[in-house]
Design a protein around this motif. Structure first.
Motif, PDB file in Angstrom:
ATOM      1  N   VAL A   1      43.133  42.129  44.905  1.00  0.00           N
ATOM      2  CA  VAL A   1      43.040  43.402  44.188  1.00  0.00           C
ATOM      3  C   VAL A   1      43.130  44.573  45.163  1.00  0.00           C
ATOM      4  CG1 VAL A   1      41.486  44.848  42.814  1.00  0.00           C
ATOM      5  CG2 VAL A   1      41.848  42.476  42.185  1.00  0.00           C
ATOM      6  N   ILE A   2      42.462  44.466  46.294  1.00  0.00           N
ATOM      7  CA  ILE A   2      42.538  45.537  47.298  1.00  0.00           C
ATOM      8  C   ILE A   2      43.968  45.672  47.814  1.00  0.00           C
ATOM      9  CG2 ILE A   2      41.806  46.199  49.625  1.00  0.00           C
ATOM     10  CD1 ILE A   2      39.056  45.047  48.917  1.00  0.00           C
ATOM     11  N   TYR A   3      44.627  44.558  48.007  1.00  0.00           N
ATOM     12  CA  TYR A   3      46.019  44.588  48.450  1.00  0.00           C
ATOM     13  C   TYR A   3      46.894  45.277  47.405  1.00  0.00           C
ATOM     14  CZ  TYR A   3      50.556  42.977  50.050  1.00  0.00           C
ATOM     15  OH  TYR A   3      51.849  42.921  50.472  1.00  0.00           O
ATOM     16  N   GLU A   4      46.688  44.941  46.131  1.00  0.00           N
ATOM     17  CA  GLU A   4      47.450  45.569  45.053  1.00  0.00           C
ATOM     18  C   GLU A   4      47.134  47.067  44.944  1.00  0.00           C
ATOM     19  OE1 GLU A   4      49.907  44.578  42.895  1.00  0.00           O
ATOM     20  OE2 GLU A   4      49.992  42.804  44.177  1.00  0.00           O
ATOM     21  N   MET A   5      45.888  47.427  45.180  1.00  0.00           N
ATOM     22  CA  MET A   5      45.508  48.833  45.120  1.00  0.00           C
ATOM     23  C   MET A   5      46.213  49.643  46.202  1.00  0.00           C
ATOM     24  SD  MET A   5      41.425  48.644  44.303  1.00  0.00           S
ATOM     25  CE  MET A   5      41.147  50.390  44.478  1.00  0.00           C
TER      26      MET A   5
ATOM     27  N   GLU B   1      49.121  49.232  47.153  1.00  0.00           N
ATOM     28  CA  GLU B   1      50.523  49.359  46.767  1.00  0.00           C
ATOM     29  C   GLU B   1      50.751  50.282  45.570  1.00  0.00           C
ATOM     30  OE1 GLU B   1      53.188  47.799  48.362  1.00  0.00           O
ATOM     31  OE2 GLU B   1      51.666  47.276  49.861  1.00  0.00           O
ATOM     32  N   THR B   2      49.671  50.653  44.879  1.00  0.00           N
ATOM     33  CA  THR B   2      49.839  51.468  43.672  1.00  0.00           C
ATOM     34  C   THR B   2      49.423  52.911  43.926  1.00  0.00           C
ATOM     35  OG1 THR B   2      47.615  50.942  42.905  1.00  0.00           O
ATOM     36  CG2 THR B   2      49.382  49.516  42.144  1.00  0.00           C
ATOM     37  N   SER B   3      49.879  53.767  43.052  1.00  0.00           N
ATOM     38  CA  SER B   3      49.537  55.181  43.139  1.00  0.00           C
ATOM     39  C   SER B   3      48.076  55.397  42.727  1.00  0.00           C
ATOM     40  CB  SER B   3      50.462  55.986  42.215  1.00  0.00           C
ATOM     41  OG  SER B   3      50.013  57.307  42.121  1.00  0.00           O
ATOM     42  N   VAL B   4      47.406  56.295  43.405  1.00  0.00           N
ATOM     43  CA  VAL B   4      45.989  56.548  43.153  1.00  0.00           C
ATOM     44  C   VAL B   4      45.758  57.129  41.756  1.00  0.00           C
ATOM     45  CG1 VAL B   4      43.978  57.823  43.958  1.00  0.00           C
ATOM     46  CG2 VAL B   4      45.576  56.884  45.619  1.00  0.00           C
ATOM     47  N   LEU B   5      46.692  57.856  41.225  1.00  0.00           N
ATOM     48  CA  LEU B   5      46.528  58.502  39.931  1.00  0.00           C
ATOM     49  C   LEU B   5      47.021  57.672  38.749  1.00  0.00           C
ATOM     50  CD1 LEU B   5      47.602  62.088  41.018  1.00  0.00           C
ATOM     51  CD2 LEU B   5      45.287  61.189  40.739  1.00  0.00           C
ATOM     52  N   SER B   6      47.431  56.451  38.982  1.00  0.00           N
ATOM     53  CA  SER B   6      47.960  55.623  37.898  1.00  0.00           C
ATOM     54  C   SER B   6      46.841  54.873  37.169  1.00  0.00           C
ATOM     55  CB  SER B   6      48.966  54.616  38.454  1.00  0.00           C
ATOM     56  OG  SER B   6      48.299  53.668  39.255  1.00  0.00           O
ATOM     57  N   MET B   7      47.146  54.438  35.966  1.00  0.00           N
ATOM     58  CA  MET B   7      46.194  53.657  35.178  1.00  0.00           C
ATOM     59  C   MET B   7      45.978  52.279  35.812  1.00  0.00           C
ATOM     60  SD  MET B   7      44.794  55.238  32.781  1.00  0.00           S
ATOM     61  CE  MET B   7      44.165  54.041  31.654  1.00  0.00           C
ATOM     62  N   GLU B   8      46.992  51.749  36.440  1.00  0.00           N
ATOM     63  CA  GLU B   8      46.864  50.452  37.100  1.00  0.00           C
ATOM     64  C   GLU B   8      45.815  50.519  38.226  1.00  0.00           C
ATOM     65  OE1 GLU B   8      49.554  47.152  39.489  1.00  0.00           O
ATOM     66  OE2 GLU B   8      50.498  48.989  38.765  1.00  0.00           O
ATOM     67  N   PHE B   9      45.807  51.623  38.956  1.00  0.00           N
ATOM     68  CA  PHE B   9      44.839  51.801  40.037  1.00  0.00           C
ATOM     69  C   PHE B   9      43.416  51.857  39.472  1.00  0.00           C
ATOM     70  CE2 PHE B   9      42.323  54.228  43.049  1.00  0.00           C
ATOM     71  CZ  PHE B   9      42.646  53.596  44.244  1.00  0.00           C
ATOM     72  N   ILE B  10      43.248  52.564  38.356  1.00  0.00           N
ATOM     73  CA  ILE B  10      41.931  52.662  37.723  1.00  0.00           C
ATOM     74  C   ILE B  10      41.479  51.286  37.233  1.00  0.00           C
ATOM     75  CG2 ILE B  10      40.669  53.634  35.759  1.00  0.00           C
ATOM     76  CD1 ILE B  10      42.461  56.133  36.104  1.00  0.00           C
ATOM     77  N   PHE B  11      42.396  50.544  36.627  1.00  0.00           N
ATOM     78  CA  PHE B  11      42.088  49.187  36.176  1.00  0.00           C
ATOM     79  C   PHE B  11      41.663  48.308  37.359  1.00  0.00           C
ATOM     80  CE2 PHE B  11      43.567  44.810  35.584  1.00  0.00           C
ATOM     81  CZ  PHE B  11      42.755  44.444  34.515  1.00  0.00           C
TER      82      PHE B  11
END
Length: 184
Positions: free
Chosen positions: A73-77, A79-89
């Motif tokens: 999950v940390i690795y995926e975080m 790679e994602t944008s901080v303001l995206s819903m995926e990051f919040i999830f």
């Protein structure tokens, strides 16, 4: 409760004012109570051992999967944008995983701390006015209580707050290894 009862073991009885010692009848009653508390503590040790034996495989599985999942999950975080819903999830998922592991470690730490403080509560009681026989019995019990009850994961890793910190460090180390392998 055992600690409280041991700390106040001598509170309910009255001292013989002339000699400063307990009389024989009172001493026998105290000894019976003390033996009862020692046996109760031994039943508690047995209970913790049994519960640990039953839940050990599931706790081991949860600790391993939580550590690996946190790493992923940390690795995926990263790679994602901080303001995206995926990051919040992913952030919520990390918090849930940390809470799961933290609860085991926190309560395991409480069990260890409480068992380590058994000798202190007995020492804080009015034991000085008891007979030498009773003091010897207390010393024998204190020798047994000097070994703390520790719940363990995989029968090796103690459940304590230090373990929680180690799991977080382990997850970060795995993340670092994964991210360094990605760069190559």
């Amino acid at each position: 409760m055992i600690k409280h009862n041991l700390k106040h073991l001598f509170d309910e009885t009255s001292l013989n004012k002339s000699s400063g010692l307990y009389d024989d009848v009172t001493e026998k009653k105290l000894y019976k109570k003390f033996v009862y508390y020692v046996k109760r503590y031994e039943r508690l040790v047995w209970y913790i051992t049994e519960v640990n034996g039953v839940f050990n495989p599931s706790m081991t599985f949860q600790f391993l999967t939580s550590s690996i999942t946190m790493c992923i999950v940390i690795y995926e975080m990263s790679e994602t944008s901080v303001l995206s819903m995926e990051f919040i999830f992913l952030m919520v998922l990390i918090v849930i995983l940390l809470i799961q592991v933290f609860l085991y470690c926190y309560y395991g730490n409480l069990v260890r701390h409480e068992s380590e403080s058994m000798n202190t509560c007995l020492y804080e009681s009015e034991w000085t006015s008891s007979s030498p026989r009773f003091r010897r019995a207390m010393l024998i019990a204190m020798a047994r209580w000097s070994k703390s009850m520790t719940t363990r994961v995989a029968r090796i890793i103690p459940l304590a707050l230090d373990t929680f910190i180690s799991i977080i460090k382990f997850s970060y180390t795995l993340y670092t290894v994964m991210s360094s392998n990605k760069d190559k």
